[in-house]
Scaffold this motif. Structure first.
Motif, PDB file in Angstrom:
ATOM      1  N   VAL A 143       0.822  -1.113   0.387  1.00  0.00           N
ATOM      2  CA  VAL A 143      -0.468   0.470  -0.284  1.00  0.00           C
ATOM      3  C   VAL A 143       0.858   0.841  -0.351  1.00  0.00           C
ATOM      4  N   PRO A 144       0.952   2.380  -0.813  1.00  0.00           N
ATOM      5  CA  PRO A 144      -0.135   2.508  -1.646  1.00  0.00           C
ATOM      6  C   PRO A 144      -0.160   1.617  -2.909  1.00  0.00           C
ATOM      7  N   HIS A 145      -1.489   0.608  -3.307  1.00  0.00           N
ATOM      8  CA  HIS A 145      -1.497   0.685  -4.244  1.00  0.00           C
ATOM      9  C   HIS A 145      -1.364   1.268  -5.539  1.00  0.00           C
ATOM     10  N   MET A 146       0.491   1.586  -6.280  1.00  0.00           N
ATOM     11  CA  MET A 146       0.935   1.500  -7.240  1.00  0.00           C
ATOM     12  C   MET A 146       1.329   1.412  -8.071  1.00  0.00           C
ATOM     13  N   GLY A 147       0.970   1.807  -9.686  1.00  0.00           N
ATOM     14  CA  GLY A 147       1.552   1.693 -10.911  1.00  0.00           C
ATOM     15  C   GLY A 147       0.305   0.973 -11.549  1.00  0.00           C
ATOM     16  N   TRP A 148       0.831   0.237 -12.825  1.00  0.00           N
ATOM     17  CA  TRP A 148       0.402   0.315 -14.109  1.00  0.00           C
ATOM     18  C   TRP A 148      -1.232  -1.774 -13.603  1.00  0.00           C
ATOM     19  N   ASN A 149      -2.031  -1.359 -13.828  1.00  0.00           N
ATOM     20  CA  ASN A 149      -3.122  -2.442 -13.169  1.00  0.00           C
ATOM     21  C   ASN A 149      -4.228  -2.301 -14.634  1.00  0.00           C
ATOM     22  N   ASN A 150      -4.185  -4.116 -14.666  1.00  0.00           N
ATOM     23  CA  ASN A 150      -4.968  -3.998 -15.832  1.00  0.00           C
ATOM     24  C   ASN A 150      -6.839  -3.789 -15.864  1.00  0.00           C
ATOM     25  N   LEU A 151      -7.456  -2.800 -16.293  1.00  0.00           N
ATOM     26  CA  LEU A 151      -9.173  -3.159 -16.362  1.00  0.00           C
ATOM     27  C   LEU A 151      -9.640  -4.321 -16.672  1.00  0.00           C
ATOM     28  N   GLN A 152     -10.125  -4.714 -16.001  1.00  0.00           N
ATOM     29  CA  GLN A 152     -11.695  -5.436 -16.335  1.00  0.00           C
ATOM     30  C   GLN A 152     -12.406  -4.854 -16.786  1.00  0.00           C
TER      31      GLN A 152
END
Lengths: 252, 214
Positions: B121-130
């Motif tokens: 935590v934090p949720h930091m960076g590139w994540n994919n959208l579903q």
């Protein structure tokens, strides 16, 4: 799933990129904005600008560089070097930087981390830690002035302290490995990784794509940063990412 | 077309402004209700803490702006903290009341998943959208599994199923990435910092405004 990040670092002095970058495709290889665009096209996940200007004018120029980069690009970037006060942070973040990185000023005044984190949120505050193994102390200590001077603080303890004060990310540079191109200091990174719960960027020692793989898996770093091997085209962001992908590491 | 960026003194407006301008729209940055309501659509940006942001909205007399946004069906896009403010409550630094345009509350990432494993935590960076569904203005885009840039420690939960457009998976949690109800849209990630996917999303939203779909 959250990806691992690959981050090129640009050293900027008086508004110009230093380290003799050689890109024939660029109109002006010393122009930080041109270089930022180049890395963006290569698939860089983020950029770090390190301002190494020695003069007040040079630091003023950095604000323009930040503003121009934010106008031209749609990827996140961090600005470090010369950030000593809340006002310095404000200037860079208002100009379009996503994060600021603090180093020696935070060592002298750790409350700077807390002030910045309370005001802008932890996610904006990166604490840069320059660590080097000390035989005398039997652990990694903080070093300043490019690794010449030992600061009386253990690296892992400082990492914990910085996070407790509100750092949202740590940029950990091994002064032993920096420039050696023999791989990141995964022993150091593992210790720091285990000590804190914020993202950790590995820095110092990248020589090839495999080094990135090692630090992102073995040391479980969240991101890995490099400068010269990208600038001198010894490898590219795209090549590193292809290699990581082939080894099953999730990258963008 | 004119986009109004709500300036209530929270965070970095410059990158949002530049991103919208790059896509050819005019931008006004304002804290004036009448001026903002004259724009074709509004963006509520925001970086910082939830209670500070609500206080700033109150101090700048902008809370009532949102009643008129809803009443006139003016397209509104909340980004990051700007999206979180659209929900009913948040637990950031205490119990806070939000604008309540979406049902649900803003919770903090625990840092431990269901199996007790720690996550960052934090949720930091590139994540994919579903994607669960596509709003009308986004229906022509194929963005499932594309990566966007997140940076946050709090996330929306207990929302209405029907409001959820796309989410990311983090620490075993369903993290709402895009929410939408009528003319109100929220994006937890930063579309202005999300490379080509962010550009596609903002382009589609702007086109949707032109066509009366957003």
């Amino acid at each position: 799933m959250l990806t691992k990040r690959i981050i090129p670092c640009l050293d900027v002095k008086e508004g110009r990129v230093v380290k003799g970058v050689q890109f024939v495709s660029l109109r002006d290889a010393g122009d930080p904005v041109e270089l930022a665009k180049f890395y963006n096209e290569q698939g860089a996940d983020e950029l770090v600008f390190l301002d190494i200007s020695a003069t007040h004018e040079g630091r003023e120029t950095m604000v323009d560089v930040v503003r121009e980069t934010a106008s031209a690009l749609s990827i996140p970037f961090t600005v470090g070097g010369g950030i000593r006060t809340l006002a310095d942070m404000t200037r860079m973040l208002r100009a379009g930087a996503d994060k600021v990185s603090v180093n020696s000023a935070a060592l002298q005044n750790p409350q700077l981390i807390k002030e910045g984190s309370d005001y802008f949120g932890a996610q904006c505050i990166v604490v840069a830690i320059d660590a080097k193994w000390s035989e005398e102390d039997g652990t990694w200590m903080i070093y300043t002035h490019g690794g010449r001077n030992k600061f009386p603080k253990e690296a892992v303890a400082w990492a914990k302290e910085a996070v407790a004060l509100g750092a949202g990310e740590l940029l950990v540079t091994s002064m032993d490995k920096d420039g050696e191109k023999t791989g990141f200091d995964n022993a150091l990174l593992k210790e720091i990784r285990a000590a804190v719960n914020v993202p950790v960027i590995a820095s110092g020692g990248a020589g090839n794509a495999e080094h990135f793989y090692e630090t992102l898996t073995e040391a479980d770093a969240d991101a890995a940063l490099a400068a010269s091997i990208f600038h001198y085209k010894e490898t590219s962001v795209a090549e590193v990412k292809n290699y990581l992908r082939s080894k099953g590491v999730v990258v963008r | 077309m004119k986009i109004g960026i709500i300036d209530y003194g929270m965070g970095n407006l410059f990158s949002v402004e530049q991103a919208v301008k790059r896509l050819g729209a005019d931008v006004i940055i304002s804290a004036d209700k009448a001026e903002l309501l004259a724009a074709d659509a509004l963006i509520l940006p925001g970086v910082g803490a939830f209670p500070d942001a609500m206080t700033r909205l109150e101090e700048t007399n902008l809370v009532s702006l949102f009643d008129e946004v809803v009443a006139t069906k003016k397209p509104l896009l909340g980004i990051c903290l700007g999206m979180q403010l659209l929900f009913e409550t948040s637990v950031e630094k205490g119990d806070n009341k939000g604008l309540g345009l979406f049902k649900g509350r803003i919770a903090e990432f625990s840092g431990k998943d269901a199996a007790g494993e720690a996550y960052r935590v934090p949720h930091m960076g590139w994540n994919n959208l579903q994607f669960k569904r596509y709003p009308v203005w986004l229906s022509k885009e194929a963005l499932d599994n594309e990566y966007v840039y997140f940076v946050h420690s709090f996330y929306a939960t207990d929302l209405e199923d029907a409001d959820l457009v796309a989410y990311a998976d983090y620490g075993g949690e369903i993290v709402p990435g895009i929410v939408q109800k009528g003319s109100i849209t929220g994006m937890q990630f930063h579309p202005e910092k999300s490379g080509s996917c962010g550009v596609a999303l903002l382009t589609a939203w702007l086109k949707g405004i032109e066509k009366g779909e957003a």
